[in-house]
Design a protein around this motif. Structure first.
Motif, short mmCIF file in Angstrom:
data_model
loop_
_atom_site.label_atom_id
_atom_site.label_comp_id
_atom_site.label_asym_id
_atom_site.label_seq_id
_atom_site.Cartn_x
_atom_site.Cartn_y
_atom_site.Cartn_z
N UNK A 194 -39.09 -26.80 -8.71
CA UNK A 194 -38.69 -25.72 -7.82
C UNK A 194 -37.97 -26.23 -6.58
N UNK A 195 -38.20 -27.49 -6.23
CA UNK A 195 -37.55 -28.04 -5.04
C UNK A 195 -36.05 -28.19 -5.22
N UNK A 196 -35.58 -28.18 -6.44
CA UNK A 196 -34.16 -28.36 -6.72
C UNK A 196 -33.42 -27.04 -6.94
N UNK A 197 -34.17 -25.93 -7.03
CA UNK A 197 -33.53 -24.65 -7.27
C UNK A 197 -33.32 -24.40 -8.76
N UNK A 198 -32.77 -23.22 -9.08
CA UNK A 198 -32.62 -22.80 -10.46
C UNK A 198 -31.67 -23.68 -11.26
N UNK A 199 -30.69 -24.28 -10.58
CA UNK A 199 -29.70 -25.09 -11.31
C UNK A 199 -30.35 -26.28 -12.00
N UNK A 200 -31.46 -26.77 -11.44
CA UNK A 200 -32.11 -27.93 -12.03
C UNK A 200 -32.57 -27.64 -13.45
N UNK A 201 -32.99 -26.40 -13.72
CA UNK A 201 -33.52 -26.03 -15.04
C UNK A 201 -32.45 -25.50 -15.98
N UNK A 202 -31.19 -25.68 -15.62
CA UNK A 202 -30.12 -25.16 -16.48
C UNK A 202 -30.14 -25.79 -17.87
N UNK A 203 -30.68 -27.02 -17.96
CA UNK A 203 -30.72 -27.69 -19.27
C UNK A 203 -31.72 -27.03 -20.21
N UNK A 204 -32.57 -26.16 -19.71
CA UNK A 204 -33.54 -25.47 -20.56
C UNK A 204 -32.99 -24.14 -21.08
N UNK A 205 -31.77 -23.79 -20.70
CA UNK A 205 -31.19 -22.50 -21.09
C UNK A 205 -30.00 -22.72 -22.02
N UNK A 206 -29.84 -21.86 -23.00
CA UNK A 206 -28.75 -22.07 -23.97
C UNK A 206 -27.38 -21.80 -23.36
N UNK A 207 -26.42 -22.66 -23.71
CA UNK A 207 -25.04 -22.40 -23.33
C UNK A 207 -24.15 -22.25 -24.55
N UNK A 208 -24.74 -22.46 -25.75
CA UNK A 208 -24.04 -22.24 -27.02
C UNK A 208 -25.02 -21.61 -28.00
N UNK A 209 -24.49 -21.06 -29.07
CA UNK A 209 -25.33 -20.49 -30.11
C UNK A 209 -25.88 -21.62 -30.98
N UNK A 210 -27.05 -21.41 -31.63
CA UNK A 210 -27.59 -22.45 -32.52
C UNK A 210 -26.63 -22.78 -33.65
N UNK A 211 -26.56 -24.05 -33.98
CA UNK A 211 -25.73 -24.49 -35.11
C UNK A 211 -26.24 -23.89 -36.40
N UNK A 212 -27.57 -23.83 -36.54
CA UNK A 212 -28.20 -23.29 -37.74
C UNK A 212 -29.14 -22.15 -37.32
N UNK A 213 -28.69 -20.90 -37.41
CA UNK A 213 -29.58 -19.78 -37.08
C UNK A 213 -30.76 -19.73 -38.05
#
Length: 328
Positions: free
Chosen positions: A19-38
């Protein structure tokens, strides 16, 4: 863009919190592309796998990225785990503890919010996959600190898949993909559905209730410890429900000498997952306490409802296909 270097204050007993880094720190936990294999797989009533991706690198293990849809608040003990399986589907390795994904360390499951999608990448594993000529990877969700505590796993239920997705480890894991080594390079992908008839020594056209067809078989192979027979099935007209396949070994006197009842493919590929027109080949092993004496035998092959034991009738009459063979 390149990441973070995390430092702990020298005179502080407490580490730095995300939390000390703000929301941007957790951006790696959020999808930025669709799954390769749904792939839609529900684990209990709170967590849904929506797909995954595979990344290959000659000098590394295969990196697996998974996509999770949160349905309900999750307990802290709940953890996704990646499993290494051998070529027969037996678990040989698991990720947990120090091998956990960075997502699970910096954004633990009890903080996941219903309605969001969380990305979990398994980029540190306990095994060296390049040492395996062939292997599989599977996914599980556990409520225990020990990944080998099978009763603590949330049983997966495949809801939708474009692939021939199998269960593993008695139905407590879901298989993602199969891999092999080619000239020092790892290659692999999910198992695809087969809509062309595979090779078989003997062909049948036995229709079970307009849902499943026994297309053929290879001649039974008899050893001292058991009998092996390869069966080829086909889903027709839309399979309704998960039928149990039975293979009964019967002597010339009509006595039952052995049997093997399970969902097809050793319980890994229930009929309810089959697509219309899909061929499914399986090898069935019937264990024997004593070698079979010379003589005439037959195999009775059919399907039944595991809830009540009622067999699925053949359109040609009866409820089992008979395969005759001899033991010299």
């Amino acid at each position: 863009a390149d990441g973070y270097l995390l430092l702990k204050p020298k005179n502080s007993a407490f580490g730095v919190q995300p939390s000390a880094f703000g929301d941007d720190f957790l951006s790696f936990t959020r999808p930025d592309v669709a799954p390769e294999y749904p792939l839609s797989v529900q684990f209990g009533d709170a967590l849904m796998l929506t797909g995954y991706a595979l990344r290959f690198n000659r000098a590394e293990n295969v990196r697996v990225t998974t996509f999770w849809r949160v349905l309900k608040p999750l307990p802290a003990e709940l953890q996704p785990v990646l499993f290494l399986l051998d070529e027969t589907g037996v678990p040989k390795g698991a990720t947990l503890g120090a091998e956990r994904s960075p997502t699970l360390i910096w954004y633990p499951t009890e903080k996941w919010q219903p309605g969001e999608t969380v990305v979990v990448t398994f980029n540190s594993v306990t095994w060296e996959s390049r040492l395996w000529e062939s292997y599989r990877l599977a996914l599980g969700v556990t409520l225990a600190a020990d990944p080998w505590d099978a009763p603590a796993r949330r049983l997966p239920v495949v809801r939708q898949s474009a692939f021939a997705t199998r269960y593993a480890a008695g139905g407590s894991l879901v298989e993602l993909a199969r891999f092999r080594q080619i000239a020092g390079m790892q290659t692999g992908a999910p198992v695809t559905r087969e809509f062309s008839a595979p090779k078989m020594e003997h062909r049948f056209n036995e229709n079970f209730g307009g849902q499943v067809r026994l297309a053929g078989y290879d001649a039974p192979q008899v050893a001292d410890d058991g009998l092996t027979v390869r069966l080829v099935w086909q889903g027709i007209g839309g399979v309704r429900g998960n039928w149990t396949r039975f293979v009964h070994l019967v002597g010339a006197d009509g006595a039952l000498r052995g049997q093997m009842d399970s969902a097809p493919d050793g319980g890994a590929y229930p009929t309810g997952l089959w697509a219309d027109g899909e061929f499914v080949a399986e090898t069935v092993f019937i264990p024997l306490e004593n070698p079979l004496p010379a003589g005439e035998y037959s195999l009775a092959v059919g399907l039944y409802n595991p809830a009540d034991g009622v067999r699925l009738a053949l359109e040609s009459g009866g409820d089992a296909v008979r395969i005759d063979f001899s033991v010299p």
